[in-house]
Write an enzyme that holds these catalytic residues in place. Structure first.
Site, PDB file in Angstrom:
ATOM      1  N   CYS A   1       0.962  -1.011   0.099  1.00 52.72           N
ATOM      2  CA  CYS A   1      -0.338  -0.118   0.279  1.00 52.72           C
ATOM      3  C   CYS A   1       0.888   1.385  -0.325  1.00 52.72           C
ATOM      4  O   CYS A   1       0.250   2.265  -0.796  1.00 52.72           O
ATOM      5  CB  CYS A   1      -0.881   0.630   1.012  1.00 52.72           C
ATOM      6  SG  CYS A   1      -1.171  -1.717   1.872  1.00 52.72           S
TER       7      CYS A   1
ATOM      8  N   ARG B   1       5.743 -11.726   5.288  1.00 55.34           N
ATOM      9  CA  ARG B   1       4.926 -11.905   6.659  1.00 55.34           C
ATOM     10  C   ARG B   1       5.439 -12.730   7.651  1.00 55.34           C
ATOM     11  O   ARG B   1       5.352 -13.859   7.442  1.00 55.34           O
ATOM     12  CB  ARG B   1       3.525 -11.865   6.710  1.00 55.34           C
ATOM     13  CG  ARG B   1       2.967 -10.666   6.064  1.00 55.34           C
ATOM     14  CD  ARG B   1       1.479 -10.012   5.922  1.00 55.34           C
ATOM     15  NE  ARG B   1       0.837  -9.601   4.704  1.00 55.34           N
ATOM     16  CZ  ARG B   1       0.127  -9.154   4.026  1.00 55.34           C
ATOM     17  NH1 ARG B   1      -1.380  -9.885   4.591  1.00 55.34           N
ATOM     18  NH2 ARG B   1      -0.076  -8.453   3.324  1.00 55.34           N
TER      19      ARG B   1
ATOM     20  N   GLN C   1       1.226 -10.894  -3.909  1.00 50.05           N
ATOM     21  CA  GLN C   1      -0.243 -10.588  -4.107  1.00 50.05           C
ATOM     22  C   GLN C   1      -0.760 -10.788  -5.032  1.00 50.05           C
ATOM     23  O   GLN C   1       0.201  -9.664  -6.058  1.00 50.05           O
ATOM     24  CB  GLN C   1      -0.860  -9.748  -2.855  1.00 50.05           C
ATOM     25  CG  GLN C   1      -0.757  -9.699  -1.473  1.00 50.05           C
ATOM     26  CD  GLN C   1      -0.941  -8.586  -0.338  1.00 50.05           C
ATOM     27  OE1 GLN C   1      -0.219  -7.542  -0.556  1.00 50.05           O
ATOM     28  NE2 GLN C   1      -2.010  -9.227   0.488  1.00 50.05           N
TER      29      GLN C   1
ATOM     30  N   ASP D   1      -2.570  -7.547  -5.738  1.00 50.28           N
ATOM     31  CA  ASP D   1      -2.707  -7.330  -5.177  1.00 50.28           C
ATOM     32  C   ASP D   1      -3.311  -5.451  -5.796  1.00 50.28           C
ATOM     33  O   ASP D   1      -2.845  -5.272  -6.839  1.00 50.28           O
ATOM     34  CB  ASP D   1      -1.795  -6.422  -4.142  1.00 50.28           C
ATOM     35  CG  ASP D   1      -2.237  -5.132  -3.399  1.00 50.28           C
ATOM     36  OD1 ASP D   1      -3.137  -5.287  -2.765  1.00 50.28           O
ATOM     37  OD2 ASP D   1      -1.240  -4.846  -2.802  1.00 50.28           O
TER      38      ASP D   1
ATOM     39  N   HIS E   1      -4.581  -0.967  -6.057  1.00 50.25           N
ATOM     40  CA  HIS E   1      -5.614   0.151  -4.845  1.00 50.25           C
ATOM     41  C   HIS E   1      -6.360   0.812  -6.497  1.00 50.25           C
ATOM     42  O   HIS E   1      -5.663   0.794  -7.148  1.00 50.25           O
ATOM     43  CB  HIS E   1      -4.602   0.719  -4.178  1.00 50.25           C
ATOM     44  CG  HIS E   1      -3.704  -0.060  -3.161  1.00 50.25           C
ATOM     45  ND1 HIS E   1      -2.789  -0.850  -3.608  1.00 50.25           N
ATOM     46  CD2 HIS E   1      -4.519  -0.273  -1.939  1.00 50.25           C
ATOM     47  CE1 HIS E   1      -2.374  -1.455  -2.273  1.00 50.25           C
ATOM     48  NE2 HIS E   1      -3.435  -1.551  -1.653  1.00 50.25           N
TER      49      HIS E   1
ATOM     50  N   LYS F   1     -15.496  -5.208   4.606  1.00 52.85           N
ATOM     51  CA  LYS F   1     -14.799  -5.119   2.917  1.00 52.85           C
ATOM     52  C   LYS F   1     -16.219  -6.936   2.629  1.00 52.85           C
ATOM     53  O   LYS F   1     -16.419  -6.741   3.783  1.00 52.85           O
ATOM     54  CB  LYS F   1     -13.622  -6.194   4.106  1.00 52.85           C
ATOM     55  CG  LYS F   1     -13.594  -7.087   4.663  1.00 52.85           C
ATOM     56  CD  LYS F   1     -12.474  -7.927   4.746  1.00 52.85           C
ATOM     57  CE  LYS F   1     -12.601  -8.493   6.019  1.00 52.85           C
ATOM     58  NZ  LYS F   1     -11.491  -9.522   6.141  1.00 52.85           N
TER      59      LYS F   1
ATOM     60  N   HIS G   1      -8.869  -1.536  -0.708  1.00 56.17           N
ATOM     61  CA  HIS G   1      -7.521  -2.518  -0.987  1.00 56.17           C
ATOM     62  C   HIS G   1      -8.091  -3.306  -1.645  1.00 56.17           C
ATOM     63  O   HIS G   1      -8.854  -3.851  -0.959  1.00 56.17           O
ATOM     64  CB  HIS G   1      -7.102  -2.635   0.107  1.00 56.17           C
ATOM     65  CG  HIS G   1      -6.631  -1.701   0.998  1.00 56.17           C
ATOM     66  ND1 HIS G   1      -5.012  -1.438   0.640  1.00 56.17           N
ATOM     67  CD2 HIS G   1      -7.667  -1.149   1.202  1.00 56.17           C
ATOM     68  CE1 HIS G   1      -5.673  -0.283   1.547  1.00 56.17           C
ATOM     69  NE2 HIS G   1      -5.907   0.257   2.025  1.00 56.17           N
TER      70      HIS G   1
END
Lengths: 577, 577
Positions: free
Chosen positions: B277, B306, B324, B326, B328, B408, B454
């Site tokens: 992010c 992680r 990911q 990912d 945004h 979410k 996200h």
């Protein structure tokens, strides 16, 4: 003429001139450097010169040069030296540190008779300033520099100059510099929205913006396909791994100053990877290999992280995190020659695809510290030599420039300004195969140690793209351009047609934008030119009616109309160029 | 019937049976768990049971069940409890720790009268063992387990059982388990050479082998094109960044236990990224955004790291480093509904492309700890609800399951064994826009805070591919298969023809292998089937003469001959399915 003598003598003359202009000056040191020289000074506060003072200083230097002053070496005692430099604290510090009884100095001009200057100096220098062409040097900039390069020390003022043997060489150099400044990839990268350098993220850790990501993907996709056709397989390895891997590889021992500090996970130490090799070895060793499997070739776009001092970081060309177009080849010793030949041929082919035509090729031989035995080195070096000879390439030896584990061939590419950039490296390694016990089963069912070749063709994507940006001044060839064409409708009523053209070309796989903003046509064209888009497709009443577009080609302007139905064909042809 | 009561009662009956068989046994604890129960024991040395002892224990349990023993709760004093459990050190330890005067116990069977068992227990339990179907449970395995789960404590022996209400449910469960074991992506990953887990590299850090890399690239390429057509732009961010970024984002405060330790570079702390992010925000903020630019959508295949405890790691589905898919999205608050609608529709479309048909959709609402104001939460939650309703999707609420920064929508996919896997997440965030001051200029020229969404569709490539492997048991659809077809020449003299076929198909973009090894035809076919290759193309005398191939389709065997010239067309058709 020894160009370094000239440059070093100009450094003294610069100091000499400063002494005349600022009698209270304290001197640091002043060596010759690439393309010129510098001298460090401590100016009295309030007297610190500005860029606009450089012509005045240059004028004074020329006055001194015209005096035809001689440079004379003189060995003196420490006591005498301390007397002479009694008002020069930096020189006194240097004198204290010097070993030996006699101190070498250089005097220029006549002592006690008109203009003169004396410096602690080993030389050598020109005999006299007569040898200097008054128009072959130029003071270029003023910068801060810590005394002895240490941050805890005082910041001095450094004045830089460039110098050549002839006026022509100087003016060529200055022209190239000017052109290079316009092409600076850091400025163009920002202007063309290719990548970001953000202090809050960290120096040397570029983020690829959307257009830069496309540029990078174009390169990666091309290499991906090309290497598959050359028998490579692609793999992906993680960015961290246990420290022990790097101990086995020898990097922890010999490369630690370039590695970051370990990360502790459940009492075990992990490293962010400085190279991909150990992971590639792991994939190779995931099954037993027979001579029938050899050569095995694994490639990866592997992002590695290496420590570089923040002062040395520079845009994309010197970073802390970069993605190597890395590959390793394991082969039998009999296959080495053939594999290196393929590597070199294919490497040059790939570099040419990116528009580079001139190369310098180096064979780097055994360094002072090396692993393995002399016979092995001899054999490997001979193989590389043979390859270079058989391919009839021009090359030179870089004596002792090999890696500790084996000799290598390096290729430097020459960019459009004639500057050389190290890219390709092909390294023969007999060290890791031993450390990781990399073997294959030969025809007789016996284990044999394999040869390992490390190679990167572009070097790193970051560095290569940095060079590409400067080589092309941001005007990338059609196949690499992030946006290949932009459709520009003249007015609102042409937007539908513009969008249709855009969609059709996008469907054919081209990267197309449609500019519907409410701006004048000339503004839209100007923007497209500033963004260095290869083609602008203008559509107005005339084009709408005739089902054509007016084509503007980058660098050429309007090149006439073309049928909309022929656009795709034209672009496909462009791709093949 | 409360299934947990049944399972918990069976745990007591297991302990009861063990007590009968091993009178010197020391008891740990024995709860109901998902699908069954367990009980921890300390067996006298030399009496530790082996898997082959389980049927004997099961038989004893059934004997006890047939006695129709009752479960009775009894509250007793600590003193009495200590007397009853005087030979049970673990129970005594638990009694010491219990607060309150009275201790709850459960007795099963009649005390001093035939078979009986007593345990410290809050219940609840069945009334009597009459309620248990003798054929609806099964002891499954024996494992070691630390007392209280702490490594410093003694290792006890844990016996697991599974239990259901009916015999049918048990046999269904066991069948699924058996099937799941065959499909275990860790085994298939190794067998099909997709990825490596190497202890020397580190747990939870898979390396993608060549075939796994192709599988992964197929997925990435598909998503890359798909998202571009949906208006996303792709970016690439580094794997490390200054710690301060994570302080600003709030992760350092709220997410630190999942982050690795900082790396120090020149007195500044850097983190290996646990999410992408902050980098995406940096690209967004590299220029001023107007309402005309919104929504802005950035996607990245971002590899993050992680911390997970080593005990929880599992193949590709639970790892320490993962990529990911990912993205945004920044939009105005008016655009939120429309953007979430698109996300959900496109997300489901993409999941269906991978062969998933059943989904469970969750709306996760405000958790106990949250940022922002109640009105904002209400509004965002309502938007998500409206989207779900208007798309006429079946969904359920996960109360308090939202992230601290906003509500979410999660999508779980159901695999071919009916197991659910969390994949897609769509999170509305009004926290980061505030922390990073993310704004756009509205129609009136005023700064407005933007909404940030996200989202990950697949979740992570590692996890999704782990699920894909199990879903398809390694028999991937044609478009995803690392090798789409293998050409098998019957003998030496058919090799040239085989290679020609291979080259032509490869040129058309298919992933083809030609198997020229000196093996029998049946062995080559068997190998191809074990490797789950969609098509095997056999060429012998007959085929060579007729310019055909004999086609073997995965799971179907020989499906007849086809003209060589029609192969490409057939495969293109297969791609479109």
């Amino acid at each position: 003429m020894d160009i370094n003598k000239l440059r070093h003598s100009l450094a003294h003359i610069l100091a000499h001139a400063i002494q005349e202009l600022y009698p209270e000056i304290k001197f640091g040191i002043g060596p010759a450097i690439e393309n010129g020289f510098y001298y460090d000074f401590e100016f009295p506060k309030s007297q610190n010169p500005k860029p606009e003072d450089l012509p005045k200083i240059e004028k004074k230097m020329k006055e001194i040069i015209r005096q035809n002053i001689a440079f004379k070496k003189k060995l003196i005692s420490k006591t005498d030296a301390k007397k002479i430099f009694k008002n020069q604290p930096y020189k006194l510090e240097l004198i204290e540190e010097l070993k030996g009884k006699k101190i070498s100095t250089y005097q220029s001009g006549k002592i006690n008779q008109g203009s003169q200057f004396i410096d602690l100096c080993q030389g050598p220098h020109l005999k006299s300033s007569k040898e200097i062409d008054l128009n072959s040097f130029k003071l270029t900039k003023i910068a801060g520099a810590y005394w002895k390069g240490l941050e805890k020390n005082k910041m001095l003022t450094r004045i830089y100059g460039v110098a050549f043997e002839t006026k022509k060489e100087l003016s060529d150099y200055l022209k190239t510099q000017q052109e290079a400044e316009k092409r600076d990839h850091r400025l163009l990268g920002q202007k063309l929205e290719l990548f970001l350098s953000d202090e809050e993220v960290g120096a040397g850790l570029p983020i690829w913006q959307p257009k830069g990501t496309i540029l990078r993907k174009n390169i990666q996709d091309y290499l991906y396909r090309e290497l598959i056709s050359q028998g490579y397989e692609w793999i992906i390895s993680p960015h961290i791994g246990k420290l022990n891997l790097w101990k086995t590889s020898g990097h922890w021992n010999l490369y630690r100053e370039n590695m970051y500090s370990p990360i502790k996970i459940e009492e075990e130490e992990y490293m962010i990877k400085p190279m991909n090799c150990p992971f590639h070895v792991k994939v190779l060793q995931s099954k037993v290999r027979s001579y029938k499997d050899m050569p095995v070739k694994y490639a990866e776009f592997g992002t590695v992280y290496r420590y570089e001092r923040s002062g040395t970081l520079h845009g994309l060309t010197r970073v802390r995190g970069f993605t190597q177009d890395d590959a390793h080849i394991w082969c039998t010793s009999e296959q080495t020659k053939q594999e290196v030949t393929k590597l070199l041929k294919n490497g040059l082919k790939i570099l040419k695809t990116f528009g580079f035509k001139d190369f310098e090729i180096y064979l780097s031989t055994r360094p002072e510290k090396y692993a393995g035995n002399l016979a092995g080195w001899q054999k490997a070096t001979n193989i590389l030599k043979q390859v270079l000879q058989e391919l009839k390439l021009k090359w030179q030896v870089d004596p002792g420039g090999g890696v500790f584990y084996g000799p290598k061939i390096d290729i430097k590419i020459k960019d459009s300004l004639g500057r050389l950039w190290q890219c390709t490296t092909i390294q023969v390694d007999f060290n890791l195969p031993e450390r990781f016990n990399i073997t294959y089963i030969d025809q007789k069912g016996k284990k044999q140690q394999s040869i390992m070749v490390h190679r990167a063709l572009l070097g790193s994507l970051e560095r290569f793209i940095g060079v590409l940006i400067e080589h092309y001044a941001g005007a990338f060839p059609f196949w690499l351009s992030p946006v290949q064409a932009r459709v520009i409708p003249v007015g609102k009523k042409h937007e539908k047609y513009a969008k249709k053209i855009g969609e059709e070309l996008a469907l054919a796989g081209f990267r197309i934008e449609v500019k519907t903003e409410n701006e004048t046509l000339s503004k839209k064209i100007r923007t497209g030119e500033v963004e260095k888009i290869p083609y602008l497709l203008i559509v107005g009443d005339k084009e709408l009616k005739a089902k054509t577009v007016s084509l503007r080609k980058r660098g050429k302007g309007d090149i006439g109309q073309i049928k909309q139905s022929q656009l795709c064909q034209k672009f496909l042809k462009e791709l093949k160029n």
